[in-house]
Design a protein around this motif. Sequence first.
Motif, PDB file in Angstrom:
ATOM      1  N   ARG A 163      -5.148  49.613  72.642  1.00  0.00           N
ATOM      2  CA  ARG A 163      -5.784  48.703  74.115  1.00  0.00           C
ATOM      3  C   ARG A 163      -6.188  47.158  73.642  1.00  0.00           C
ATOM      4  O   ARG A 163      -6.367  46.690  72.659  1.00  0.00           O
ATOM      5  CB  ARG A 163      -6.809  49.136  73.592  1.00  0.00           C
ATOM      6  N   SER A 167      -2.574  35.002  83.865  1.00  0.00           N
ATOM      7  CA  SER A 167      -1.390  36.339  83.327  1.00  0.00           C
ATOM      8  C   SER A 167      -0.369  36.166  83.219  1.00  0.00           C
ATOM      9  O   SER A 167      -0.148  34.668  82.521  1.00  0.00           O
ATOM     10  CB  SER A 167      -1.142  36.585  85.245  1.00  0.00           C
ATOM     11  N   GLU A 187      -9.929  40.967  86.308  1.00  0.00           N
ATOM     12  CA  GLU A 187      -8.459  42.070  85.766  1.00  0.00           C
ATOM     13  C   GLU A 187      -8.565  43.160  86.069  1.00  0.00           C
ATOM     14  O   GLU A 187      -8.767  44.014  86.692  1.00  0.00           O
ATOM     15  CB  GLU A 187      -8.851  42.084  84.000  1.00  0.00           C
ATOM     16  N   ARG A 188      -6.540  42.955  86.834  1.00  0.00           N
ATOM     17  CA  ARG A 188      -6.402  44.717  86.987  1.00  0.00           C
ATOM     18  C   ARG A 188      -5.617  45.359  85.974  1.00  0.00           C
ATOM     19  O   ARG A 188      -5.490  46.641  86.421  1.00  0.00           O
ATOM     20  CB  ARG A 188      -5.050  44.131  88.354  1.00  0.00           C
ATOM     21  N   SER A 189      -4.806  44.422  84.612  1.00  0.00           N
ATOM     22  CA  SER A 189      -3.908  45.440  83.835  1.00  0.00           C
ATOM     23  C   SER A 189      -3.760  44.823  82.728  1.00  0.00           C
ATOM     24  O   SER A 189      -3.786  43.563  82.258  1.00  0.00           O
ATOM     25  CB  SER A 189      -2.903  46.428  84.405  1.00  0.00           C
ATOM     26  N   ALA A 190      -4.280  45.100  81.556  1.00  0.00           N
ATOM     27  CA  ALA A 190      -4.121  44.435  79.984  1.00  0.00           C
ATOM     28  C   ALA A 190      -3.176  45.586  79.592  1.00  0.00           C
ATOM     29  O   ALA A 190      -4.102  46.293  79.398  1.00  0.00           O
ATOM     30  CB  ALA A 190      -5.042  43.362  79.858  1.00  0.00           C
ATOM     31  N   ARG A 191      -1.682  45.368  79.173  1.00  0.00           N
ATOM     32  CA  ARG A 191      -1.226  46.166  77.405  1.00  0.00           C
ATOM     33  C   ARG A 191      -0.316  45.028  77.160  1.00  0.00           C
ATOM     34  O   ARG A 191      -0.764  43.891  77.552  1.00  0.00           O
ATOM     35  CB  ARG A 191       0.030  46.845  78.591  1.00  0.00           C
ATOM     36  N   GLU A 209       1.335  42.372  78.467  1.00  0.00           N
ATOM     37  CA  GLU A 209       1.492  42.687  80.295  1.00  0.00           C
ATOM     38  C   GLU A 209      -0.053  42.617  80.135  1.00  0.00           C
ATOM     39  O   GLU A 209      -0.481  43.448  80.753  1.00  0.00           O
ATOM     40  CB  GLU A 209       2.597  42.930  80.381  1.00  0.00           C
ATOM     41  N   ILE A 210       0.194  41.041  81.104  1.00  0.00           N
ATOM     42  CA  ILE A 210      -1.237  40.628  81.894  1.00  0.00           C
ATOM     43  C   ILE A 210      -1.322  40.410  83.096  1.00  0.00           C
ATOM     44  O   ILE A 210      -0.530  39.367  83.711  1.00  0.00           O
ATOM     45  CB  ILE A 210      -2.570  39.332  80.594  1.00  0.00           C
ATOM     46  N   ASP A 211      -2.164  41.253  84.120  1.00  0.00           N
ATOM     47  CA  ASP A 211      -2.404  40.958  85.647  1.00  0.00           C
ATOM     48  C   ASP A 211      -3.664  40.798  85.791  1.00  0.00           C
ATOM     49  O   ASP A 211      -4.197  41.042  85.362  1.00  0.00           O
ATOM     50  CB  ASP A 211      -1.199  41.963  85.760  1.00  0.00           C
TER      51      ASP A 211
END
Length: 491
Positions: A111, A120, A94-98, A240-242
């Motif tokens: 969160r 993604s 996981e790079r980021s998750a919002r 928004e999942i990267d």
Amino acid sequence: MHLPRQHLLPTLLCLSLLGTPALASNAELSRLIATFMEDTPMVRDFQSLTDEIGGRATGSQANLRSVEWALARFREAGVDARKEAFSMPSLWLERSARATVRGENVSYTPRIAAMPYSTSTPKGGLTAPLLPIGKGSEKDFQALGAKARGAFLLVETEELKDIEGLFREYAEGAAIEERAFAAGVVGVVYMGSRANNLLYRHNVASGLRNTRPMFIMERDGALRALRLIRGGKALTITAEIDIQSGPAYLSHNVIGEIRGATRPEEIVIIGAHLDSWDLGTGALDNGGNVSALIDVARQMKRLGLKPARTIRFALWNGEEQGMYGSWGYTQAHESELDKHVMATSLDIGCGRITGFFTGRRPELPPLVDQALAPVKGLGPFTHVDEPVVGTDNFDFMLHGVPNLVANQEPALYGLNYHARSDELDKCNLQQLRLNAAIIAALAYGFAQMDAKLPRHSRVQVEELARTTDLLQQMKAFNVYEDWTAGRRGRK
């Protein structure tokens, strides 16, 4: 009588030794057990692995560092050690998750944490209705009907109280996701089951086959959404999942070895997984056991012990994604498995070892008791003669090798499992030393004893699966198809 804390360990050790007359004739083992009550490098290793390297998801830079770290620790102790490569089927980090929840006069950003093997979302995010699905039962899906198609479904969870609840989450997740995918959902959102909005990671039950975004939402944010929906608000969620993803790649196990003096071709494996998830620093799962295992090897070497059989200290990788490192080992060493006397996995945190899961091998518990006799004062030890899936004994079991999983008091394990809070301060360091003494006795005992149980055939493993809940466990941990397709296990 309540003893001062600083005197607890030596007193427990004395009780264990006095309770074992046979120990007097085994000076080597006596010295080995006693050494764990001293200031060995175990705790310093533990802090280095967790506080300095941190969370060690397989494929990450931290994981690569941990492999070299472990190799160096063995070699500094004079223990022969090597890296053994195996194939990971894909990269997932996981790079980021919002996420943002919206409705009329409502907008907030709870969160979230992506579940491993989540996909993604498109750039800019993916927006869909957010609909409650209760606990995700068959009845819940029937009630929602066609509305599920094209929506994110929010699954309610009970607050996690103990390790039994943890295993229930795994078992229920597989069935929930199967129903959700059949209903055509956009994705699945799990209400966090941990108090205080603690985030954590569990694998998507469908593993690599998953084609949807999946994530855990902090508990209070999910409860807020449920109250709004039940109050009549229509909500959407934008996820928004990267994810950093990629094709198959090589990872490495680290194998330390003390070669047997008289039966070197016969092998006893003591293993713990080096990798962890990355929200916390992987202390309970599984840095404490890694550090203990390294120290057992270190002290055996320092004391010049020469076991009859070879002892391999295996630090597995890729465990969290599907026990890939130990699977790779059984593939690479398949021709040697008839000579593997026993394989043990340590993977339930820092709680007191209370016995072992012995895999429905009724002839195995007496041998475990024989090995543990020198430390019986640290018991009592009660064994559970049933198979266990979910850690690195699994592929040895499928290959018919006698295998053990340390059964440990849950202590703080379940509540901090895979979570941001999995940090060194959750581990009882005194108990970790006692556990190291128990593991040292187990490894040395199996390396010295004359007994050697036969390896089970494929037919016998199939009978084990038929007569226990082994198949249900395999489905919960997404390894059932590999077994039925013949990719895993004895041919």
